[in-house]
Design an enzyme around this catalytic site. Sequence first.
Site, PDB file in Angstrom:
ATOM      1  N   TYR A 165       0.659  -1.210  -0.028  1.00 43.49           N
ATOM      2  CA  TYR A 165       0.039  -0.126  -0.065  1.00 43.49           C
ATOM      3  C   TYR A 165       0.937   1.010  -0.046  1.00 43.49           C
ATOM      4  O   TYR A 165       0.644   2.290  -0.657  1.00 43.49           O
ATOM      5  CB  TYR A 165      -1.045  -0.138   1.175  1.00 43.49           C
ATOM      6  CG  TYR A 165      -1.703   1.056   1.488  1.00 43.49           C
ATOM      7  CD1 TYR A 165      -2.950   1.060   0.622  1.00 43.49           C
ATOM      8  CD2 TYR A 165      -1.604   1.803   2.485  1.00 43.49           C
ATOM      9  CE1 TYR A 165      -3.838   2.263   0.837  1.00 43.49           C
ATOM     10  CE2 TYR A 165      -2.578   3.187   2.507  1.00 43.49           C
ATOM     11  CZ  TYR A 165      -3.390   3.079   1.749  1.00 43.49           C
ATOM     12  OH  TYR A 165      -4.620   4.068   1.898  1.00 43.49           O
ATOM     13  N   LYS A 169       1.072   4.103  -2.853  1.00 38.03           N
ATOM     14  CA  LYS A 169       0.661   5.473  -2.507  1.00 38.03           C
ATOM     15  C   LYS A 169       1.706   6.577  -2.893  1.00 38.03           C
ATOM     16  O   LYS A 169       1.594   7.832  -3.001  1.00 38.03           O
ATOM     17  CB  LYS A 169      -0.173   5.407  -1.087  1.00 38.03           C
ATOM     18  CG  LYS A 169      -1.400   4.862  -0.846  1.00 38.03           C
ATOM     19  CD  LYS A 169      -2.376   5.164  -1.920  1.00 38.03           C
ATOM     20  CE  LYS A 169      -3.680   4.943  -1.458  1.00 38.03           C
ATOM     21  NZ  LYS A 169      -4.780   5.494  -2.551  1.00 38.03           N
TER      22      LYS A 169
END
Length: 309
Positions: A165, A169
Site C-alpha cells: 500500500y 501511495k
Amino acid sequence: MDIRFDGRVAIVTGAGAGLGRSHALGLAARGARVVINDLGAATDGEGRSASAASAVVDEIRAGGGEAIAHGADVADEAEIADMVDQTMTQWGRIDILVNNAGILRDKTFAKMTMDDFRKVVDVHLMGTATCTHAVWPIMREQKYGRIVLTSSASGLYGNFGQANYGAAKAAMMGLMNVLHLEGARDDIRVNTLAPTAATRMTESLMPEEALALLQPETITPGLLYLVSEIAPSRTILGAGAGCYALTRVYETEGVLLEGAQNTPEGVAAHIEAIADETGRRELTDAFQQTRKYARKAADARGLTLPWGD
C-alpha cells in the site's frame, strides 16, 4: 466566490462508500453530474456487487441531482473504457476525475506474498493510471480537466505492515508531478489528496474516539477545492478531521566534492554539510536538480553554462 460544479461531469472511483461516497455527494450537492464507480468488492478486493454504487446514485437523485452508476474494475482497461464511453454518451464531457478506489492487504513484508503486493499496486497505482489515461484525451480536447490522485501518510511517511500500500501511495506523487507538467498547456490540473479518514478500511486500526473525529465529510471540502475551477496543480493536500496541511519535498543546497574528496569517505565526512537545511528549496521538475548540480560544478571551475538556475 462560491465553488460550484454546474455543468461539470465528474467520475469518482470507489464511490460506493466512505470517502468516495462523501466526495460524490459533495460534488452533486454543488451541481456536478456524477458517475458513481464502485466494484462493490470487499476491502481486500474480493467479490463484486452493484448495490453500493446504485444506493449512492439513488441518494443523489433523491436530492435532485444527476448520477449514474458503473461497476468497472479500475485496473481493467476494457471496463474503464466502457465507463468512459457511457459517460460521454450520457453527458458528452468529463471534467473531473477523482481516483479514490483502493483495497488493503496488510502484512509485514516478510510474510506478504508477491500476489498480494501486486494486487494492491494494480488497484491503487495501475487503477489510477488506467482511469486517468482513459479521460486524458477528452480533457485535452476540452482544454479543461481536474484530476485528483489519492495518496496516504502510509506512502508519504511509511507505516508498518503496508509495504504494498505504501509503495502504491508513494507513487502518486511521481505520477502527479509528471501529469502536472504534461497537462498544464491544456488546463488539466493534477493534485493529490492524502486523507486520514474513518472508513471500512481503517475502522479496525483506530480507537472509536478518533474515528468519530475523522469522518469522511471532514475531508471532502479539501477534495472539492482540488477539483474546482480555481484549483492549484501539483499540490499534495493532507486532510483529516477538518485539518489541512501541505506535503512538499525539499532538497538541501548540498555541497560539491571534487577530486580526492569525492569518495565514500568524503561523503561521510561532509554529511552534516550535505544535510544542512540552510537554503533548502522545493524543486518543481527533475531538470532543476540537474541544473543545480551542474552549476555548482561549473562555478567551482570558473565555467559558464548556457542556462540559469
